[in-house]
Enzyme design. Structure first.
Site, PDB file in Angstrom:
ATOM      1  NE  ARG A  22       2.765 -14.874  -8.162  1.00  0.00           N
ATOM      2  CZ  ARG A  22       3.265 -14.161  -7.153  1.00  0.00           C
ATOM      3  NH1 ARG A  22       3.711 -14.770  -6.067  1.00  0.00           N
ATOM      4  NH2 ARG A  22       3.349 -12.856  -7.247  1.00  0.00           N
TER       5      ARG A  22
ATOM      6  N   GLY B 162       3.194  -9.453 -21.567  1.00  0.00           N
ATOM      7  CA  GLY B 162       3.013 -10.134 -22.840  1.00  0.00           C
ATOM      8  C   GLY B 162       3.088 -11.637 -22.660  1.00  0.00           C
TER       9      GLY B 162
ATOM     10  CE1 TYR C 273      39.705  12.678 -28.455  1.00  0.00           C
ATOM     11  CE2 TYR C 273      41.992  12.201 -27.894  1.00  0.00           C
ATOM     12  CZ  TYR C 273      41.028  12.592 -28.822  1.00  0.00           C
ATOM     13  OH  TYR C 273      41.397  12.886 -30.105  1.00  0.00           O
TER      14      TYR C 273
HETATM   15  P1  ADP Z   1       2.214 -10.256 -12.234  1.00  0.00           P
HETATM   16  O1  ADP Z   1       3.569 -10.597 -12.709  1.00  0.00           O
HETATM   17  O2  ADP Z   1       1.282  -9.903 -13.329  1.00  0.00           O
HETATM   18  O3  ADP Z   1       2.250  -9.274 -11.123  1.00  0.00           O
HETATM   19  P2  ADP Z   1       1.665 -12.248 -10.230  1.00  0.00           P
HETATM   20  O4  ADP Z   1       2.154 -13.629 -10.356  1.00  0.00           O
HETATM   21  O5  ADP Z   1       2.412 -11.387  -9.304  1.00  0.00           O
HETATM   22  O6  ADP Z   1       1.596 -11.629 -11.674  1.00  0.00           O
HETATM   23  O7  ADP Z   1       0.166 -12.365  -9.790  1.00  0.00           O
HETATM   24  C1  ADP Z   1      -0.897 -11.568 -10.148  1.00  0.00           C
HETATM   25  C2  ADP Z   1      -1.695 -11.164  -8.940  1.00  0.00           C
HETATM   26  O8  ADP Z   1      -2.087 -12.295  -8.197  1.00  0.00           O
HETATM   27  C3  ADP Z   1      -0.920 -10.296  -8.014  1.00  0.00           C
HETATM   28  O9  ADP Z   1      -1.737  -9.300  -7.511  1.00  0.00           O
HETATM   29  C4  ADP Z   1      -0.475 -11.239  -6.949  1.00  0.00           C
HETATM   30  O10 ADP Z   1      -0.245 -10.569  -5.754  1.00  0.00           O
HETATM   31  C5  ADP Z   1      -1.666 -12.195  -6.864  1.00  0.00           C
HETATM   32  N1  ADP Z   1      -1.244 -13.504  -6.390  1.00  0.00           N
HETATM   33  C6  ADP Z   1      -0.313 -14.300  -6.947  1.00  0.00           C
HETATM   34  N2  ADP Z   1      -0.130 -15.403  -6.208  1.00  0.00           N
HETATM   35  C7  ADP Z   1      -0.971 -15.336  -5.150  1.00  0.00           C
HETATM   36  C8  ADP Z   1      -1.238 -16.171  -4.013  1.00  0.00           C
HETATM   37  N3  ADP Z   1      -0.569 -17.310  -3.834  1.00  0.00           N
HETATM   38  N4  ADP Z   1      -2.147 -15.774  -3.132  1.00  0.00           N
HETATM   39  C9  ADP Z   1      -2.817 -14.607  -3.323  1.00  0.00           C
HETATM   40  N5  ADP Z   1      -2.624 -13.775  -4.354  1.00  0.00           N
HETATM   41  C10 ADP Z   1      -1.701 -14.121  -5.259  1.00  0.00           C
HETATM   42 MG    MG Z   2       2.951  -9.437  -9.506  1.00  0.00          MG
END
Ligand code: ADP
Ligand code: MG
Ligand code: MG
Length: 889
Positions: A91, A100, A860
């Site tokens: 992520r 973006g 001021y």
């Molecule tokens: P964003 O910044 O777009 O929210 P995220 O990194 O939070 O991106 O992830 C996108 C989606 O994937 C979110 O709904 C998040 O909760 C889900 N997600 C991310 N990591 C995991 C994980 N380890 N297990 C389950 N769902 C995940």
């Molecule tokens: Mg998220």
């Protein structure tokens, strides 16, 4: 050795710069003991290193291995192992949330073997193949840049919803996706789990510099060199059946600020399904019925997070077979109204004190709450949403060219100028229009910059609109056609575009400020926080007001005096003729009689202003603009004389005037005969104004009032100029005192608006009893910019090229113009301790500039009446953020 990787248990919420917002908050939750799936964060420093060298730092691989080993032993599984795989998400997460950039890749670690292991472990082949196809499409799109997954899926689904697809269908989708990747990239989807991980990490780093991300940063003024962190998080699964699901939640309503639990939940779903809108979510409250244990736990975690962060939090969570997992939290975005309400509620709940509440709301948010708004409850037909480029609500007939806009405006119609994008040629149309709507361009586009400079409502970049200027129409996404003359409404605060005339009304906050008894929770919160700002600020706030009506409004809005009363408007209208006579006078008597005729009119103006500002200082600026601005234009006058000549009856006065206009013509009026130069060149002009001020003050005093005039001499460059004028003013004061017998209490000071004045401020302060920084002219003179010319021509280009991040006319240029203000302040105070210092440029109402003036220790700021509440709030915030007063925050 640099540490590039941190376990979730090693960080905290204050490490956003290093771990990114997402990583810092995952660490915070982990350390609070909340159920966060274990994982680690690769720092922004690693990304910066990557961006500098185009490669990952050499130590990174080893550090990732170490943390991956740790994660594997914690989880008792190995990444992508064939029999029972550990899966992770990769992520992106920068310090500031940044759409973006690369999205998240879920289910990293799946391959043709481990998908079967996952199926066996979960006892659910459908789930395993569904998870694999998600990996293939997310990885394929964001890491390998392959498009077309959606189309392939649709073809196989043949109209069935996702939920109706079986394991075998998903397996077929997986095959087709792999085929697509092979065709598009010339290689197979990487089967090695670690290679998947490393490629995904690189892709996150690289996504920092995509066009979309770069554009977004430019629009939001986020520096380009921060880099993003990468979070590697063990997977939990919301797509394991009806006892699983995923959702988002807010601890309060981010739209209104109402307290309570808000959010959406989707059963049997993973990750983005909630936001993607492909399936219908249920309100979070439904979860109580679906899974009461998880719901109760979530509610208790939410309240824990709120008291921990002492603010509205937004949350992403997943439930895997009845077990709740927290995947993200952050202090949530909110509307301006919600910002004030929530800050005030948190004070009531004892989570923060009033000082903190004031630090949490912004002047710009208050400004938004003061703009007229569309009447609520109207049946609105939304056509598109663009960017909120310049706030306000505007209604008018669509006009597709500048000419059309001007023609309609001249005929008395309200107009919205609609363009694909604007150019300098559109300036006249923009001036004529109530609002401006463009389909292209961001917050630094020509339309946005010029509209903000003019205070026009503007929505830009509404890219769902297909604007056809030739045909004089635009088309919306759903095919609605709006043609020339059709009425539309735009909301520059939200970016919304509506069909038809939406009624516009004063906002409740505005009604309250105007003195109406319109209290509701929002108004109460605003009043409470602005009052508290008043009690903490050191800067006084005055108004730029030229007449009694503006002065009275300014006072209602909390002004503590007038910092700039311009006198030029007192020479307009019917009085123009007197000014003409003054200019045309060729004998002393003629000049004196013209001035004598102006005197009582000016006196009456000042009396009314002193009455409205009784007991408060009123800074009056002697005449500033070049006199020829009061004469008819050269072209117009030449025509008039020529036509009359032809008829053989040209008026003597017109002929004389034409000569005067020709004689007084200047190449650069801004740098010509104006300000103090006029006062010296035209005998009797400034003394007439001084007499009008003193007589008005004497009259007001006799009537039992308390006038506090401060006479301000504009455009002084040399102390000698000020001396000449001050001597004359002093003589007039003595004369008026003798004549009326009323005691006169006044000051004479100067504007500091020329670099030379700032640099010789010590000498000037020997004569000036106060300084007022005219930061508009000081900016023009320092940069050598003529505002009217440059804003409309090359400013957008300069903003685009990064010469500056904000127009120096919007927000004070601290390095350049600010240095002159600082120098003048220091020199002035050294020469005359206690010298009174103020600001009367538009920067006096700009939040960032207000903070700067506070830091410099000015007395001021003065701004337009409508910006006064903003300046009061920001002056309070500046004091509360000042380490010298409140300690670091
Ligand atoms: P964003 O910044 O777009 O929210 P995220 O990194 O939070 O991106 O992830 C996108 C989606 O994937 C979110 O709904 C998040 O909760 C889900 N997600 C991310 N990591 C995991 C994980 N380890 N297990 C389950 N769902 C995940
Ligand atoms: Mg998220
Ligand atoms: Mg996303």
């Amino acid at each position: 050795m640099v540490t590039y990787v941190y376990d979730f248990s090693e960080g905290g919420k204050d490490q956003k710069d290093l771990l990114g917002g997402k990583g810092a908050n995952l660490a915070e939750m982990t350390n609070l003991g909340l159920p966060v799936p274990p994982g680690f964060t690769i720092t922004t420093e690693a990304c910066r290193q990557f961006l500098r060298t185009d490669d990952t730092p050499p130590e990174l691989t080893e550090q990732v291995t170490k943390h991956l080993d740790l994660l594997e032993s914690t989880m008792g599984k190995r990444l992508g192992a064939a029999d029972d795989p550990l899966l992770v998400s990769v992520r992106s997460g920068a310090a500031a949330s940044m759409p973006g950039m690369m999205e998240t890749v879920l289910n990293v670690g799946l391959n043709d073997q481990s998908v079967r292991g996952l199926a066996a472990q979960a006892d659910d082949p459908r789930f395993a193949w569904d998870s694999y196809r998600r990996l293939l499409s997310m990885f394929g799109r964001t890491v390998l840049g392959v498009e077309g997954f959606e189309e392939v899926l649709q073809e196989i689904a043949a109209g069935r919803p996702d939920t109706a697809l079986e394991a075998a269908d998903w397996q077929q989708v997986v095959d087709a996706f792999q085929q697509l990747i092979r065709e598009a990239t010339g290689r197979d989807f990487p089967q090695d789990p670690r290679e998947q991980l490393d490629l995904a990490v690189r892709a996150v780093f690289e996504s920092w510099n995509t066009d979309r991300a770069t554009l977004y940063r430019r629009q939001e003024r986020i520096p380009d060199d921060l880099g993003t962190a990468v979070n590697v998080c063990s997977m939990v699964f919301g797509n394991l059946g009806a006892d699983s699901g995923t959702g988002v939640a807010f601890t309060r309503d981010p739209a209104s600020g109402a307290s309570g639990i808000y959010g959406d939940y989707l059963q049997n779903a993973q990750g983005e399904d909630v936001v993607a809108g492909t399936r219908n979510t249920v309100p979070l409250a439904e979860l109580e019925r679906i899974d009461k244990t998880s719901y109760d736990e979530l509610v208790s975690i939410m309240s824990r997070l709120e008291s921990h962060y002492r603010d509205l939090c937004d949350i992403e969570f997943t439930i895997e077979r009845g077990t709740l997992w927290m995947l993200q939290t952050r202090v949530g975005k909110r509307t301006p109204g919600a910002a004030f309400r929530i800050a005030s509620q948190l004070v009531d709940e004892g989570l923060i004190d009033l000082d903190e509440a004031v630090r949490r709301v912004k002047g710009e948010q208050l400004a938004q709450l003061m703009f007229p708004q569309f009447a609520p409850g109207t049946d609105l037909r939304l056509l598109a949403v663009g960017m909120s480029a310049s706030p306000g609500a505007a209604v008018g007939a669509a006009a597709f060219t500048s000419e059309e806009a001007m023609a309609r405006a001249e005929a008395g119609e309200d107009v919205i100028l609609v363009r694909r994008e604007t150019t300098p040629d559109d300036l006249h149309g923009m001036v004529a229009a109530r609002g401006i709507l463009t389909a292209r361009g961001g917050k630094t586009s020509h339309a946005a910059v010029v509209a903000r400079g003019m205070g026009r409502t503007c929505v830009c970049g509404a890219d769902a609109l297909d604007v056809d200027v030739r045909a004089g129409l635009f088309r919306t996404a759903d095919g609605t056609v709006v043609t020339e003359g059709d009425v539309i409404s735009i909301d520059g605060s939200t970016g919304e575009v509506f069909l038809g005339a939406v009624p516009v009304e004063h906002s409740p906050v505005m009604r309250y400020l105007e003195g109406e008894d319109a209290r509701d929770e929002l108004v109460d919160a605003v009043a409470r926080l602005v009052d508290h700002a008043d009690s903490t600020r050191r800067l006084r706030v005055r108004a730029n007001a030229d007449n009694a009506e503006d002065a009275a409004r300014a006072r209602r809005f909390g002004a503590e005096g007038i910092g700039l009363c311009r006198t030029e408007h007192m020479f307009l209208g019917e009085r123009r003729e007197l000014v003409e006579s003054l200019i045309l006078a060729d004998t002393t008597e003629a000049r004196q009689s013209a001035l004598a005729a102006l005197l009582p009119l000016q006196r009456a103006d000042f009396e009314a202003i002193f009455a409205a500002m009784d007991g408060c200082p009123v800074t009056i600026r002697l005449l500033d603009p070049p006199l020829h601005e009061f004469l008819p234009g050269l072209t117009e006058l030449s025509m008039r004389v020529a036509v009359a000549d032809a008829a053989g009856k040209a008026a003597r006065r017109d002929v004389k005037m034409l000569e005067a206009v020709k004689r007084m013509h200047e190449q650069n009026p801004m740098l010509g005969l104006r300000g103090v130069r006029l006062g010296i060149a035209i005998p009797g002009l400034f003394t007439m104004q001084a007499r009008a001020i003193f007589e008005a003050a004497a009259a007001h005093t006799s009537a039992g009032g308390d006038p506090r005039p401060e006479i301000m001499v504009p455009l002084v460059a040399a102390v000698q100029e000020l001396e000449l004028v001050k001597d004359d003013i002093q003589k007039v004061a003595e004369a008026v005192q003798r004549e009326t017998g009323a005691p006169l209490d006044f000051k004479v000071g100067t504007m500091i608006e020329l670099p030379r004045a700032a640099l010789t401020a010590d000498a000037i302060a020997e004569v000036a009893e106060f300084f007022s920084f005219g930061t508009n002219d000081l900016t023009q003179m320092t940069w050598g910019f003529s505002r009217d010319d440059v804003e409309a021509s090359f400013f957008p280009l300069y903003l685009d090229k990064g010469v500056f991040g904000t127009s120096p006319f919007e927000s004070l240029d601290r390095q350049g113009v600010g240095a002159l203000v600082r120098t003048a302040t220091e020199k002035g105070l050294a020469a005359r301790p206690g010298l009174h210092l103020g600001v009367c440029g538009e920067h006096g109402g700009d939040p960032d500039s207000v903070h700067f003036f506070h830091e410099l220790g000015l007395d001021y700021v003065s701004c337009s009446p409508f910006r006064i509440p903003v300046a009061r709030l920001e002056a309070g915030r500046a004091a509360l953020m000042d380490p010298a007063i409140s300690g670091p925050t």
